[in-house]
Design a protein around this motif. Structure first.
Motif: not given
Lengths: 397, 202
Positions: B21-24, B103-107, B110-112, B172-173
């Motif tokens: 899946x394109x990110x984003x 909704x996803x949180x990224x590290x 930028x990885x989910x 924050x993230x």
């Protein structure tokens, strides 16, 4: 050692970043630049980038990531409905009033609007304040003032969901004794918060120890309450916030500070109508200020010139630029706050300083005598005669 | 015709990228496009049982309302769910229907690292969004979701040396929003770092 004090102060100041050149007539500048603020996103972006001179600080990056972007960001938030009502002391409903949409045409109009904003616009919403508003038995101890049947500094408003809430206006903290611009030194919101926590069956935490006239306003996981500031010397200050995280290189920085303060205070859901925060900035820059009653030949004036004027510039309302905290008495924590710490502390103005403590940025001294006898700034107290004269001089500023 | 080496590399990387899946998701010039407006990760300090870490089937109520408390254990200021506000436009010539959001949180790379459950999708006035967006229209939407109690546990370990930048990062993230639709391709965005809602931040 005393003779070396001015030199030490100058050397300390040399570590500080260059201070901006102040605008000669801040209020006039604001009237002339109102259209730019209201209509030019690029101008607002340039102003905020210039004022947040430590962009890597989280306090700054949060704002730089969101304010006046080419697309989206906080500019796309809906405007809050500027419709408010006073909070009656007896709990009765008060009439709703709307802050005007019209853009003032001149300084007098801007200032009049700003005065209303100072008293009516909810700058933030806090659950414990809403709770406090329903507990009249606590108001006196918490330092709330009742004026004309209403609680000074609180206002009713309708939030973005359409729910009626109670918010805090500028007047709560900056209209002590009913004087606009004077810090509310009787206010003890830490105590009020601790009572609220206790009412929920939890220990009071650190709030109870803040004391009157002090608030912890930085989200940095550090308990570092600071003295509420008087506002009278804003026209001459090069920076605001205790650590000077916001540089007032133009007066627009003050309006942007109010605008972003409002957005964070309303959980990033709405923004204020911009003409209101512009008016608010004009009002606080033109507040009526106390006039010094100390005679020019007062013996304390000479002590002040020798010991204090190196930082507290009489030509700038006794305010100054930033100084490194090395060697200064008091808590250096705010200079190194993870969120806002610049490594420096702001030199505050002293107009009206005789109105009462707490003194020093962290409010650790209850009286001017205690401050002077502790040897502020470097712990080197003056001789007793000089100390007494200096305190008397300061009380008349 | 010979294809220059850089173009070959680009084409190859594009082909490989199509496996994912394109990110984003790419902005939908002719479809849905989401633009970040504001957001926060909520405040769960006084109601940790409501936070993502403690998410389970028995959880009483994930849909916290600003400043209200879903339980009697509310603290001094906030028991508030996380929220992301964005604009959504429909640049296509057909109405979009069945719009939802993930909704996803990224590290820090930028990885989910986790999906955060959405609890409500609201329009500008706080009413439930009906999931429809007419061709050519734009709306402001508030997506409420379950935020984490301790974002540092998700995006990386606490800094052992107390480095100020890392300490500051702890709260924050970035968040990845993916807007789904029954009629259009996904749209999405990555936010700047979002933070827990501060108790006081003037």
């Amino acid at each position: 050692m005393r003779r070396l004090l001015p030199l030490l102060l100058v050397l300390t100041a040399c570590d500080a970043p260059p201070a901006p050149t102040p605008v000669d007539d801040p209020a006039g500048w604001m009237v002339a630049h109102a259209d730019l603020y209201l209509e030019d996103r690029g101008a607002r972006r340039a102003w905020i980038e210039s004022s947040l001179w430590r962009p890597e600080l989280p306090y700054a990056s949060k704002r730089l990531d969101a304010y006046a972007l080419p697309a989206g960001g906080w500019d796309a938030l809906p405007e809050m409905q500027a419709r408010t009502a006073a909070v009656a002391a007896d709990g009765s409903p008060m009439p709703w009033r709307a802050l005007p949409d019209d853009i003032p045409a001149d300084l007098a109009g801007w200032r009049a609007l700003g005065e209303r904003v100072f008293h009516e616009l909810p700058m933030r919403r806090d659950a414990y304040v809403e709770w406090l508003a329903t507990r009249p038995d606590l108001w006196d101890r918490a330092g709330l003032r009742i004026e004309e049947g209403a609680i000074d500094g609180l206002t009713r408003f309708v939030d973005w969901r359409g729910d009626e809430r109670v918010g805090v206006t500028c007047a709560l903290c900056h209209r002590g004794d009913g004087v606009p611009g004077r810090a509310a030194r009787a206010l003890d919101l830490g105590w009020a918060r601790s009572r609220y926590v206790e009412s929920r069956g939890r220990p009071p935490g650190a709030y109870a120890g803040w004391g009157r006239g002090r608030l912890d306003v930085t989200e940095d996981a550090v308990d570092d309450p600071l003295a509420i500031a008087d506002l009278w010397t804003l026209p001459w200050q090069s920076h605001i916030n205790t650590s000077g995280a916001v540089r007032l290189d133009t007066p627009a920085a003050l309006a942007i500070r109010f605008e972003t303060q409002f957005i964070t205070g309303h959980a990033f859901a709405v923004r204020p109508p911009r003409h209101l925060v512009w008016a608010l900035a004009i009002y606080v820059l033109t507040l009526d200020r106390p006039v010094s009653t100390a005679p020019a030949d007062h013996p304390g004036a000479d002590v002040f010139a020798r010991r204090c004027a190196g930082c507290h510039d009489p030509a700038r309302g006794y305010a100054g630029d930033l100084v490194a905290p090395d060697g200064l008495i008091g808590d250096h924590g705010p200079a190194f706050s993870p969120m806002r710490g610049t490594g420096f502390l702001k030199v505050p103005g002293l107009i009206g300083v005789g109105a009462g403590g707490p003194y020093l940025h962290d409010g650790r001294f209850a009286t001017l005598t205690a401050l002077v006898e502790a040897g502020h700034p470097f712990g080197d107290p003056p001789p007793a005669d000089d100390a007494a004269a200096l305190v008397e001089f300061l009380e008349h500023l | 015709m010979k294809m220059p080496l850089p173009l070959i590399a680009l084409a190859a990387s594009t082909l490989f990228a199509c496996d994912h899946r394109p990110l984003p998701p790419e902005p939908g010039v002719d479809g849905l496009e989401a633009v970040h407006v504001s957001g926060h990760l909520g405040s769960y300090r006084d109601c940790p049982e409501q936070a993502w870490e403690n998410l389970d089937a028995e959880r009483p109520n994930a849909n916290l309302v600003d400043g209200d408390c879903a339980t009697d254990q509310c603290g001094p200021l906030n028991c508030q769910g996380a929220r992301l506000t964005f604009t959504l436009s429909n640049g296509s010539d057909t109405d979009a229907e069945g719009i939802g959001a993930l909704v996803f949180v990224l590290d820090r790379e930028g990885v989910e690292v986790a999906e955060l459950p959405a609890t409500a999708l609201l329009d500008e006035d706080g009413d439930a969004f009906d999931g429809r967006l007419a061709a050519g229209d734009e709306v402001l939407l508030h997506l409420e979701f379950v935020g984490p109690l301790d974002i540092a546990a998700l995006v990386g370990p606490a800094d052992p040396d107390g480095d100020r930048e890392l300490v500051a990062w702890r709260n924050g993230a970035p968040i990845r929003l993916v807007v789904t639709s029954q009629t259009h391709e996904d749209a999405g965005l990555d936010t700047p770092a979002l933070y827990s809602l501060p108790e006081v931040d003037t």
